[in-house]
Design a protein around this motif. Structure first.
Motif, PDB file in Angstrom:
ATOM      1  N   CYS A   6      36.224  39.763  50.740  1.00 22.07           N
ATOM      2  CA  CYS A   6      36.847  40.411  49.575  1.00 22.07           C
ATOM      3  C   CYS A   6      37.841  39.453  48.931  1.00 22.07           C
ATOM      4  CB  CYS A   6      37.528  41.706  49.993  1.00 22.07           C
ATOM      5  SG  CYS A   6      36.375  42.965  50.543  1.00 22.07           S
ATOM      6  N   CYS A  50      34.327  39.295  43.824  1.00 14.24           N
ATOM      7  CA  CYS A  50      34.691  40.565  43.183  1.00 14.24           C
ATOM      8  C   CYS A  50      33.713  40.867  42.054  1.00 14.24           C
ATOM      9  CB  CYS A  50      36.115  40.500  42.645  1.00 14.24           C
ATOM     10  SG  CYS A  50      37.349  40.387  43.951  1.00 14.24           S
ATOM     11  N   CYS A  68      36.115  46.591  50.304  1.00 15.59           N
ATOM     12  CA  CYS A  68      36.618  45.479  49.501  1.00 15.59           C
ATOM     13  C   CYS A  68      37.674  45.906  48.482  1.00 15.59           C
ATOM     14  CB  CYS A  68      35.454  44.802  48.770  1.00 15.59           C
ATOM     15  SG  CYS A  68      34.516  43.667  49.821  1.00 15.59           S
ATOM     16  N   CYS A  74      40.661  42.021  44.678  1.00 15.44           N
ATOM     17  CA  CYS A  74      39.424  42.423  43.994  1.00 15.44           C
ATOM     18  C   CYS A  74      39.631  43.489  42.937  1.00 15.44           C
ATOM     19  CB  CYS A  74      38.404  42.914  45.018  1.00 15.44           C
ATOM     20  SG  CYS A  74      37.384  41.585  45.721  1.00 15.44           S
TER      21      CYS A  74
END
Length: 365
Positions: free
Chosen positions: A195, A200, A209, A214
């Motif tokens: 993550c 992202c 995540c 992100c």
């Protein structure tokens, strides 16, 4: 006499005859097919005519006798290492040549670059010297061969999950590690370890995540609406939850009852849904929020002078209207003709403007 020639001294007459093939006569003068016997297999008699199973010994290991009938361990030396002798009995380091790189000789003793072919791709030879595309098969997927040349679907195993092999073909659950956090693998590897800003994307919009790194508009959905993603980019209607009701997300898109807290009381959200005691501030004192819960000194404005807000705290010149003519508001600041009624006839209102029939009481005469 034939037998008289078979002694330590052999004459030319009996030499070479079958009855005279004795060790004492095994010399260059007697090396014939008639004398191809073990007793005569010596270096002086190693000729093609005698290269048979009976004479395959160390004394006759010469190029002239390197044929299939003589491929025995005793003769497996550099002089006899040819394709005709590629047999398991001769698979030793001295005979490791390309001509013999076949399935019969694929052993650790012959694991050399010259033999790194598809026929020798076995676990015993899977070392750094044989890490070539021709040997990139499942049996050779070991850390020693985890290089760019062997990064294929057949080698997608945890032991090879290193930065040099992070390619889309190997982006699977087995290789989802921090070493493979690259855009090419940001699909099937949406794990917390990856993550990061590089991964992202909409394919990774999962709760695992949903971290600060992100928080991007592409992932601002119900699955990622948590405290870690409360950023301006995610302040949209789908993410309006109590966890994100902070100063950063207080916008018109999040004006919901769940976000009506003191930190989100801004003019953009001053609507009927957020009219609560937590939001009783001058910025929200509009007609839509004029409710008893917010009728305090902070909201005493003409727009809120209605019957529901007629309380002493708001009995000031700005709110002295017919809607607020109540005993609680009969003070000097509110003594106006609109309020000169029986309810407000007190000594505080003895003014010419209030001298009407409804207020003729002894206190005001």
């Amino acid at each position: 006499m034939v037998d008289s020639c078979c002694g330590s001294v052999c004459s030319d007459q009996g030499c070479g005859q079958e009855t005279c093939c004795h060790p004492s006569c095994c010399q260059t003068t007697c090396c014939r097919t008639t004398c191809c016997r073990p007793s005569c297999c010596v270096s002086s008699c190693c000729r093609p005519s005698c290269c048979g199973p009976s004479c395959c010994g160390p004394s006759c290991c010469g190029p002239s006798c390197c044929i299939s009938s003589c491929c025995r361990p005793a003769c497996c030396g550099p002089t006899c290492c040819g394709s005709s002798c590629c047999r398991p009995s001769c698979c030793i380091s001295s005979c490791c040549r390309p001509a013999c790189c076949q399935t019969t000789c694929c052993r650790t003793t012959c694991c050399r670059p010259s033999c790194c072919g598809s026929s020798c791709c076995r676990p015993s030879c899977c070392g750094s010297s044989c890490c070539r595309p021709s040997c990139c098969i499942s049996s050779c997927c070991r850390p020693a061969c985890c290089g760019p040349t062997c990064c294929g679907s057949s080698c997608c195993r945890p032991s090879c999950c290193i930065s040099s092999c992070c390619r889309p073909t190997c982006c699977r659950t087995t290789c989802c590690r921090t070493t493979c956090c690259r855009p090419s693998c940001c699909e099937t590897c949406c794990h917390p370890s990856c993550c990061q800003t590089t991964c992202c994307r909409t394919t990774c919009c999962r709760p695992s995540c949903c971290v600060s790194s992100c928080c991007r508009p592409s992932c601002c959905g119900p699955s990622c609406c948590g405290p870690s993603c409360c950023g301006p980019s995610c302040c949209i209607s789908s993410c309006c939850r109590p966890a994100c009701c902070g100063p950063t997300c207080c916008g018109s898109s999040c004006c919901r009852p769940s976000c009506c807290i003191s930190s989100c009381c801004r003019p953009a959200c001053c609507q009927t849904t957020c009219c609560r005691t937590t939001c009783c501030r001058p910025s929200c004192c509009g007609s839509s929020c004029c409710r008893p819960s917010c009728c305090g000194s902070s909201c005493c404005r003409p727009s809120c002078c209605i019957s529901s807000c007629c309380r002493p705290a708001c009995c000031g010149p700005t709110c002295c209207g017919s809607s607020c003519c109540r005993p609680s508001c009969c003070i000097s600041s509110c003594c106006r003709p609109t309020c000169c009624r029986t309810t407000c006839c007190r000594t505080t209102c003895c003014r010419p403007s209030c001298c009407v029939s409804s207020c003729c009481r002894p206190g005001c005469c």
